[in-house]
Scaffold this active site. Sequence first.
Site, PDB file in Angstrom:
ATOM      1  N   ASP A 118       0.679  -1.191  -0.076  1.00 35.66           N
ATOM      2  CA  ASP A 118       0.042   0.045   0.047  1.00 35.66           C
ATOM      3  C   ASP A 118       0.885   1.263   0.052  1.00 35.66           C
ATOM      4  O   ASP A 118       0.582   2.166  -0.676  1.00 35.66           O
ATOM      5  CB  ASP A 118      -0.925  -0.040   1.183  1.00 35.66           C
ATOM      6  CG  ASP A 118      -0.411  -0.266   2.546  1.00 35.66           C
ATOM      7  OD1 ASP A 118       1.085  -0.430   2.665  1.00 35.66           O
ATOM      8  OD2 ASP A 118      -1.066  -0.329   3.525  1.00 35.66           O
ATOM      9  N   ASP A 174       7.142   4.145   3.448  1.00 36.90           N
ATOM     10  CA  ASP A 174       6.999   5.209   4.444  1.00 36.90           C
ATOM     11  C   ASP A 174       8.690   5.045   4.677  1.00 36.90           C
ATOM     12  O   ASP A 174       9.424   5.817   4.179  1.00 36.90           O
ATOM     13  CB  ASP A 174       6.206   4.773   5.668  1.00 36.90           C
ATOM     14  CG  ASP A 174       6.275   6.054   6.750  1.00 36.90           C
ATOM     15  OD1 ASP A 174       6.485   7.088   6.178  1.00 36.90           O
ATOM     16  OD2 ASP A 174       5.986   5.694   7.791  1.00 36.90           O
ATOM     17  N   GLY A 189      10.682   2.934   4.735  1.00 36.99           N
ATOM     18  CA  GLY A 189      11.413   1.899   3.900  1.00 36.99           C
ATOM     19  C   GLY A 189      11.703   0.540   4.307  1.00 36.99           C
ATOM     20  O   GLY A 189      12.286  -0.242   3.576  1.00 36.99           O
ATOM     21  N   LEU A 193       9.705  -2.822   3.051  1.00 39.91           N
ATOM     22  CA  LEU A 193       9.807  -3.239   1.601  1.00 39.91           C
ATOM     23  C   LEU A 193      11.609  -3.455   1.442  1.00 39.91           C
ATOM     24  O   LEU A 193      11.785  -4.789   1.101  1.00 39.91           O
ATOM     25  CB  LEU A 193       9.976  -1.922   0.617  1.00 39.91           C
ATOM     26  CG  LEU A 193       9.146  -2.262  -0.555  1.00 39.91           C
ATOM     27  CD1 LEU A 193       7.915  -3.185  -0.405  1.00 39.91           C
ATOM     28  CD2 LEU A 193       9.053  -1.053  -1.286  1.00 39.91           C
ATOM     29  N   ASP A 203      -5.090   1.493   7.186  1.00 37.82           N
ATOM     30  CA  ASP A 203      -5.572   1.605   8.436  1.00 37.82           C
ATOM     31  C   ASP A 203      -5.205   2.432   9.499  1.00 37.82           C
ATOM     32  O   ASP A 203      -3.981   2.536   9.565  1.00 37.82           O
ATOM     33  CB  ASP A 203      -5.733   0.196   9.163  1.00 37.82           C
ATOM     34  CG  ASP A 203      -4.507  -0.293   9.635  1.00 37.82           C
ATOM     35  OD1 ASP A 203      -3.508  -0.285   8.981  1.00 37.82           O
ATOM     36  OD2 ASP A 203      -4.457  -0.589  10.850  1.00 37.82           O
ATOM     37  N   ARG A 228     -10.032   0.850   6.413  1.00 40.39           N
ATOM     38  CA  ARG A 228      -9.495  -0.030   5.224  1.00 40.39           C
ATOM     39  C   ARG A 228     -10.231   0.065   4.104  1.00 40.39           C
ATOM     40  O   ARG A 228      -9.942   0.096   2.868  1.00 40.39           O
ATOM     41  CB  ARG A 228      -8.806  -1.484   5.478  1.00 40.39           C
ATOM     42  CG  ARG A 228      -7.785  -1.674   6.319  1.00 40.39           C
ATOM     43  CD  ARG A 228      -7.555  -3.147   6.279  1.00 40.39           C
ATOM     44  NE  ARG A 228      -6.451  -3.239   7.802  1.00 40.39           N
ATOM     45  CZ  ARG A 228      -5.361  -2.979   7.820  1.00 40.39           C
ATOM     46  NH1 ARG A 228      -4.628  -2.715   6.883  1.00 40.39           N
ATOM     47  NH2 ARG A 228      -4.601  -3.570   8.762  1.00 40.39           N
TER      48      ARG A 228
HETATM   49  P1  IMP Z   1       7.683   1.551   6.368  1.00 37.95           P
HETATM   50  O1  IMP Z   1       8.365   0.087   6.950  1.00 37.95           O
HETATM   51  O2  IMP Z   1       8.093   2.598   7.232  1.00 37.95           O
HETATM   52  O3  IMP Z   1       8.053   1.950   4.710  1.00 37.95           O
HETATM   53  O4  IMP Z   1       6.240   1.525   6.501  1.00 37.95           O
HETATM   54  C1  IMP Z   1       5.311   0.504   5.808  1.00 37.95           C
HETATM   55  C2  IMP Z   1       4.254   0.093   6.401  1.00 37.95           C
HETATM   56  O5  IMP Z   1       3.836   1.040   7.456  1.00 37.95           O
HETATM   57  C3  IMP Z   1       2.956   0.227   5.337  1.00 37.95           C
HETATM   58  O6  IMP Z   1       2.856  -0.998   4.793  1.00 37.95           O
HETATM   59  C4  IMP Z   1       1.657   0.370   6.162  1.00 37.95           C
HETATM   60  O7  IMP Z   1       1.008  -0.723   6.821  1.00 37.95           O
HETATM   61  C5  IMP Z   1       2.308   1.423   7.501  1.00 37.95           C
HETATM   62  N1  IMP Z   1       2.049   2.793   7.126  1.00 37.95           N
HETATM   63  C6  IMP Z   1       2.855   3.499   6.718  1.00 37.95           C
HETATM   64  N2  IMP Z   1       2.545   4.784   6.648  1.00 37.95           N
HETATM   65  C7  IMP Z   1       1.088   4.521   6.759  1.00 37.95           C
HETATM   66  C8  IMP Z   1      -0.131   5.552   6.675  1.00 37.95           C
HETATM   67  O8  IMP Z   1       0.099   6.931   6.396  1.00 37.95           O
HETATM   68  N3  IMP Z   1      -1.063   5.088   7.253  1.00 37.95           N
HETATM   69  C9  IMP Z   1      -1.336   3.905   7.246  1.00 37.95           C
HETATM   70  N4  IMP Z   1      -0.164   2.999   7.475  1.00 37.95           N
HETATM   71  C10 IMP Z   1       0.938   3.287   7.299  1.00 37.95           C
HETATM   72 MG    MG Z   2       1.259  -2.613   5.576  1.00 42.36          MG
END
Ligand code: IMP
Ligand code: MG
Length: 176
Positions: free
Chosen positions: A100, A103, A105, A108, A159, A165
Amino acid sequence: MPAPRPGPALVAEKEIAARVAELGRAITRDYAEASLVLVGVLQGAIPFVADLMRAVSLDLTVDFLRASSYGASTTSSGTVRLVADLSVDIADRHVLIVDDIVDTGHTLATLKRALGARGPRSVRACVLLDKTGRRETEVTVDYVGFTIPNVFVVGYGLDYEGLYRNLPYVAALDGI
Ligand code: IMP
Ligand code: MG
């Protein structure tokens, strides 16, 4: 304090549909004749995978995994665990991780590393939303729907504490 609620649409339903169609065409072009596995990241990627898979005109396999990060509910902590794994073997396949949002990273980057160790032909990533300003680790995202500012968003799979969602559009969460 009142519970946070979704504000007006930041990315409208029609904009999402148009962009998903474009991404589907790009993926169809880039993976022509290849054996593709779409890997959706539960649970946030459910609507995106459902729409994207129907916009790709290739023979493909869809599978899901689930990742979770420790820590506060509105930010990723950097410690990402694979809590539910794929059921297909990705050795020798082209893998496209579909999530989705990217953020910090961490999610991923961890998933690319984990799946990359299983002998796939390639591992790329496609996300609906990219918060470029929040990156804490370098990760290549090959397909991006929309770049958004640093606001917490909900809807179209995303969410807040399990809610929202099911909104058909993406909105900022007001009140956090
Ligand atoms: P990362 O590991 O920080 O890149 O975050 C990835 C995960 O954090 C995403 O797959 C989301 O589940 C959650 N996430 C990050 N930002 C948001 C947001 O603005 N709203 C909801 N979920 C978020
Ligand atoms: Mg997620």
